[in-house]
Design an enzyme around this catalytic site. Structure first.
Site, PDB file in Angstrom:
ATOM      1  N   LYS A  77       5.768  53.943  28.804  1.00 41.48           N
ATOM      2  CA  LYS A  77       5.993  52.486  28.817  1.00 41.48           C
ATOM      3  C   LYS A  77       7.487  52.169  28.809  1.00 41.48           C
ATOM      4  CE  LYS A  77       5.899  50.155  24.764  1.00 41.48           C
ATOM      5  NZ  LYS A  77       7.044  49.305  24.408  1.00 41.48           N
ATOM      6  N   ASN A  78       8.206  52.808  27.888  1.00 44.57           N
ATOM      7  CA  ASN A  78       9.611  52.431  27.706  1.00 44.57           C
ATOM      8  C   ASN A  78      10.511  52.939  28.827  1.00 44.57           C
ATOM      9  OD1 ASN A  78       8.930  51.031  25.474  1.00 44.57           O
ATOM     10  ND2 ASN A  78       9.680  52.527  23.980  1.00 44.57           N
ATOM     11  N   ARG A  92       9.975  41.672  24.657  1.00 50.34           N
ATOM     12  CA  ARG A  92      11.439  41.653  24.540  1.00 50.34           C
ATOM     13  C   ARG A  92      12.115  42.430  25.676  1.00 50.34           C
ATOM     14  NH1 ARG A  92      14.532  42.811  21.452  1.00 50.34           N
ATOM     15  NH2 ARG A  92      15.383  41.000  20.465  1.00 50.34           N
ATOM     16  N   CYS A 147      11.623  39.968  15.958  1.00 53.03           N
ATOM     17  CA  CYS A 147      10.238  40.417  16.075  1.00 53.03           C
ATOM     18  C   CYS A 147       9.863  41.137  14.792  1.00 53.03           C
ATOM     19  CB  CYS A 147      10.029  41.284  17.307  1.00 53.03           C
ATOM     20  SG  CYS A 147      10.627  42.939  17.130  1.00 53.03           S
ATOM     21  N   ARG A 160      16.774  42.460  15.984  1.00 56.54           N
ATOM     22  CA  ARG A 160      16.911  42.900  17.361  1.00 56.54           C
ATOM     23  C   ARG A 160      17.818  42.016  18.224  1.00 56.54           C
ATOM     24  NH1 ARG A 160      11.493  45.239  19.632  1.00 56.54           N
ATOM     25  NH2 ARG A 160      12.980  46.496  20.761  1.00 56.54           N
ATOM     26  N   PRO A 161      19.101  41.967  17.885  1.00 59.64           N
ATOM     27  CA  PRO A 161      20.043  41.196  18.697  1.00 59.64           C
ATOM     28  C   PRO A 161      20.294  41.858  20.052  1.00 59.64           C
ATOM     29  CG  PRO A 161      21.210  42.441  17.019  1.00 59.64           C
ATOM     30  CD  PRO A 161      19.743  42.681  16.777  1.00 59.64           C
ATOM     31  N   ASP A 185      23.537  41.344  21.446  1.00 59.19           N
ATOM     32  CA  ASP A 185      24.974  41.115  21.583  1.00 59.19           C
ATOM     33  C   ASP A 185      25.679  42.238  22.358  1.00 59.19           C
ATOM     34  OD1 ASP A 185      24.153  42.539  19.201  1.00 59.19           O
ATOM     35  OD2 ASP A 185      26.254  42.621  18.619  1.00 59.19           O
ATOM     36  N   ASP A 220      10.168  55.224  16.841  1.00 58.28           N
ATOM     37  CA  ASP A 220       8.843  54.859  17.348  1.00 58.28           C
ATOM     38  C   ASP A 220       7.741  55.816  16.884  1.00 58.28           C
ATOM     39  OD1 ASP A 220       9.992  52.707  18.592  1.00 58.28           O
ATOM     40  OD2 ASP A 220       9.987  53.580  20.594  1.00 58.28           O
ATOM     41  N   ILE A 233      17.226  53.025  12.319  1.00 52.01           N
ATOM     42  CA  ILE A 233      17.365  52.226  13.542  1.00 52.01           C
ATOM     43  C   ILE A 233      16.953  50.772  13.282  1.00 52.01           C
ATOM     44  CG2 ILE A 233      16.746  52.029  15.993  1.00 52.01           C
ATOM     45  CD1 ILE A 233      18.169  54.640  15.365  1.00 52.01           C
ATOM     46  N   ARG A 268      -0.357  46.869  23.853  1.00 53.30           N
ATOM     47  CA  ARG A 268       0.970  46.772  24.473  1.00 53.30           C
ATOM     48  C   ARG A 268       1.505  48.158  24.837  1.00 53.30           C
ATOM     49  NH1 ARG A 268       4.948  44.844  20.818  1.00 53.30           N
ATOM     50  NH2 ARG A 268       6.165  45.530  22.579  1.00 53.30           N
TER      51      ARG A 268
HETATM   52  C1  EPZ Z   1      14.069  50.399  22.643  1.00 54.39           C
HETATM   53  O1  EPZ Z   1      14.315  49.090  22.141  1.00 54.39           O
HETATM   54  C2  EPZ Z   1      12.574  50.573  22.699  1.00 54.39           C
HETATM   55  N1  EPZ Z   1      11.996  49.549  23.570  1.00 54.39           N
HETATM   56  C3  EPZ Z   1      11.984  50.487  21.306  1.00 54.39           C
HETATM   57  O2  EPZ Z   1      10.596  50.797  21.401  1.00 54.39           O
HETATM   58  C4  EPZ Z   1      12.642  51.538  20.410  1.00 54.39           C
HETATM   59  O3  EPZ Z   1      12.158  51.395  19.105  1.00 54.39           O
HETATM   60  C5  EPZ Z   1      14.154  51.352  20.434  1.00 54.39           C
HETATM   61  O4  EPZ Z   1      14.639  51.389  21.796  1.00 54.39           O
HETATM   62  C6  EPZ Z   1      14.889  52.420  19.653  1.00 54.39           C
HETATM   63  O5  EPZ Z   1      14.589  53.677  20.163  1.00 54.39           O
HETATM   64  C7  EPZ Z   1      11.939  49.733  24.879  1.00 54.39           C
HETATM   65  O6  EPZ Z   1      12.419  50.716  25.411  1.00 54.39           O
HETATM   66  C8  EPZ Z   1      11.246  48.718  25.689  1.00 54.39           C
HETATM   67  P1  EPZ Z   1      17.959  49.401  20.732  1.00 54.39           P
HETATM   68  P2  EPZ Z   1      15.777  48.483  22.220  1.00 54.39           P
HETATM   69  O7  EPZ Z   1      18.753  48.376  21.470  1.00 54.39           O
HETATM   70  O8  EPZ Z   1      16.500  49.059  23.378  1.00 54.39           O
HETATM   71  C9  EPZ Z   1      20.692  47.368  17.410  1.00 54.39           C
HETATM   72  C10 EPZ Z   1       8.301  50.516  20.947  1.00 54.39           C
HETATM   73  O9  EPZ Z   1       7.612  50.528  19.905  1.00 54.39           O
HETATM   74  N2  EPZ Z   1      21.205  46.519  18.502  1.00 54.39           N
HETATM   75  O10 EPZ Z   1      18.172  50.820  21.085  1.00 54.39           O
HETATM   76  O11 EPZ Z   1      15.638  47.007  22.160  1.00 54.39           O
HETATM   77  C11 EPZ Z   1      19.218  47.112  17.109  1.00 54.39           C
HETATM   78  O12 EPZ Z   1      19.040  46.014  16.252  1.00 54.39           O
HETATM   79  C12 EPZ Z   1       9.645  49.803  21.014  1.00 54.39           C
HETATM   80  O13 EPZ Z   1       7.924  51.033  22.009  1.00 54.39           O
HETATM   81  C13 EPZ Z   1      22.230  45.634  18.246  1.00 54.39           C
HETATM   82  O14 EPZ Z   1      22.714  45.515  17.109  1.00 54.39           O
HETATM   83  O15 EPZ Z   1      16.416  49.026  20.881  1.00 54.39           O
HETATM   84  C14 EPZ Z   1      18.806  48.435  16.505  1.00 54.39           C
HETATM   85  O16 EPZ Z   1      19.183  48.490  15.162  1.00 54.39           O
HETATM   86  C15 EPZ Z   1       9.917  48.991  19.819  1.00 54.39           C
HETATM   87  N3  EPZ Z   1      22.703  44.865  19.270  1.00 54.39           N
HETATM   88  C16 EPZ Z   1      19.627  49.447  17.292  1.00 54.39           C
HETATM   89  O17 EPZ Z   1      20.722  48.714  17.852  1.00 54.39           O
HETATM   90  C17 EPZ Z   1      22.211  44.978  20.536  1.00 54.39           C
HETATM   91  O18 EPZ Z   1      22.713  44.277  21.435  1.00 54.39           O
HETATM   92  C18 EPZ Z   1      18.895  50.152  18.403  1.00 54.39           C
HETATM   93  O19 EPZ Z   1      18.173  49.200  19.177  1.00 54.39           O
HETATM   94  C19 EPZ Z   1      21.195  45.901  20.778  1.00 54.39           C
HETATM   95  C20 EPZ Z   1      20.705  46.657  19.738  1.00 54.39           C
END
Ligand code: EPZ
Length: 440
Positions: free
Chosen positions: A22-23, A97, A121, A126-127, A129, A321, A343, A413
């Site tokens: 999926k991801n 998202r 969520c 989940r920002p 930025d 995950d 994370i 999902r």
């Molecule tokens: C991806 O989300 C996955 N989603 C998530 O899987 C997974 O948990 C996550 O990566 C971590 O491995 C998809 O691939 C669709 P991140 P993503 O940006 O990319 C912080 C599932 O269950 N952050 O890597 O949105 C954030 O808050 C889902 O399948 C910022 O601060 O996650 C977190 O602490 C849920 N600012 C960390 O970074 C930003 O702009 C990592 O999040 C972006 C992220």
């Protein structure tokens, strides 16, 4: 909202094929916006998140046809036919998202994008930025209007730059996907430092390179992307889902079962399989197999389940995950296990539900201490997010008696026909429709 009714205590035995990821599929589908040539995607799983992405791409002028290959697996035939639209509406973004991954490709190809800002969520704030910071570094002008990210590229084409995509919790997966995709069509060279190393980024990069992009370093924290004028079509097969594979491994362990998994991305699961080994669940590759991302392996207990420490980290560390599924497994292991979530520090909604099933859990901030209990008992529990729900299903498979997991739309999902697949290897999981509300 459907529920799962699980009769616990059945040992899972048999063979399962791991589906496409999926991801991986979601940013790859968004990447199709980078070309007007035909793209064929294989092994895209049939999930509600994927259907939402199909809907979103449809609104953005992309035509998607679905066929099946000779083995009955889905094949998506995709082509952008109208590049005028640029608005990813809140109605869709709020359901998924990952919609935010259309931002980079649209900016790169159409020079503008309006994407509803994803809200918080169940697993945390989940920002986005860092996504925005990276795209701004490539020359995008970005503002926030009525809850939407409004972005445009003065002059119409992004410009390569050196960008750092690290944040407080490490790298960002979808942020890396967004900036890397955008940079493929930028003028000049982009260097991304602190890029996510997840296998899903490697898969996206390999598809983009097959379309003519020039990305080097995928899978490492430094990506170099030399911009090109245009990208062509491609025929790409999505990598197998490492989280689905890890979930099935936990299912074999928690039920004292014996599962053979085909199409298993063992190479992407080192942290999980090493932890399983410490817990007392062996994952044994079968045959030599050329592709370390598509192996066959046999999963069963090697002895009594034992405690193990887990700290979630960016890849190749232990994946967030799989945290909930491993917590379920450790609930029935001997001794105390400490689980730390680095994370998404709030990602513990399953704790209170597992406690309703008799688990002994003590959460302090981003850490939970699991004290193994001899057995869990069935209960009515509530799914809160995708992976928490998977953890509850695993707990239900091991529990004495009946467990009802409500709100399984979260599971739909990310896991295709989970009830049928678990039932096919001896588990007892039934989907039931909600009872109608009393009249009067
Ligand atoms: C991806 O989300 C996955 N989603 C998530 O899987 C997974 O948990 C996550 O990566 C971590 O491995 C998809 O691939 C669709 P991140 P993503 O940006 O990319 C912080 C599932 O269950 N952050 O890597 O949105 C954030 O808050 C889902 O399948 C910022 O601060 O996650 C977190 O602490 C849920 N600012 C960390 O970074 C930003 O702009 C990592 O999040 C972006 C992220």
């Amino acid at each position: 909202m459907d529920a799962f009714v699980i009769e616990g205590g059945q040992r899972l035995r048999g063979r399962l094929r791991v589906n496409g990821s999926k991801n991986s599929a979601l940013p790859i589908m968004a990447g199709v916006l980078l070309t007007d040539q035909p793209v064929t995607l294989r092994d895209v799983p049939d999930l509600s998140d994927i259907r939402n992405m199909v809907r979103l791409l449809g609104e953005l002028g992309v035509a998607i046809g679905r066929e099946t290959d000779t083995e009955g697996r889905p094949v998506f035939c995709i082509q952008t036919i109208d590049e005028r639209a640029s608005h990813a509406r809140y109605d869709i973004v709020r359901t998924m998202r990952a919609s935010v991954c259309v931002l980079g490709p649209m900016l790169a190809r159409r020079g503008r994008a309006r994407v509803s800002l994803p809200g918080g969520c169940a697993i945390g704030q989940r920002p986005v930025d860092i996504h925005l910071r990276g795209l701004q570094a490539l020359g995008a002008r970005i503002s926030l209007e009525d809850g939407d990210i409004v972005a445009e590229v003065p002059g119409g084409r992004l410009t390569g730059a050196t960008v750092f995509l690290g944040g407080a919790n490490g790298s960002t997966v979808l942020g890396t996907a967004n900036v890397m995709s955008a940079a493929t069509l930028a003028r000049g060279t982009t260097v991304i430092e602190c890029a996510a190393c997840e296998p899903e980024i490697v898969d996206l990069a390999s598809m983009l390179n097959a379309m003519g992009a020039r990305i080097e370093g995928a899978g490492s924290p430094r990506l170099t992307i030399r911009g090109v004028e245009s990208l062509s079509g491609v025929d790409h097969t999505v990598i197998p889902d490492r989280i689905e594979a890890g979930t099935f491994m936990c299912a074999a362990g928690i039920t004292d079962g014996d599962l053979t998994l085909d199409n298993c991305p063992l190479d992407a699961l080192m942290a999980a399989t090493t932890t399983l080994d410490a817990i007392g669940v062996s994952v044994e590759p079968i045959g030599s197999g050329d592709d370390p991302m598509r192996r066959t392996c046999r999963v069963r207990r090697s002895g009594p389940l034992k405690s193990a420490p887990i700290t979630t980290q960016p890849h190749p560390g232990f994946p967030t995950d799989l945290q909930a599924q491993f917590m379920a497994l450790l609930c029935v292991a001997e001794g105390n296990s400490v689980i730390t979530e680095k994370i998404f520090p709030e990602r513990f909604l399953h704790v209170a539900e597992l406690q309703r099933m008799g688990a002994s859990l003590n959460r302090q901030g981003a850490t939970a201490v699991v004290t193994g209990v001899g057995s869990l008992h069935g209960a009515r529990v509530m799914a809160s997010d995708l992976r928490a729900s998977a953890g509850l299903v695993l707990a239900g498979l091991a529990a004495e008696g009946t467990t009802t997991v409500n709100r399984v739309y979260h599971i739909d999902r990310g896991y295709e026909s989970l009830e049928d697949r678990i039932s096919s290897v001896g588990g007892s999981v039934r989907r039931v429709k909600p009872e109608p509300a009393p009249i009067g």
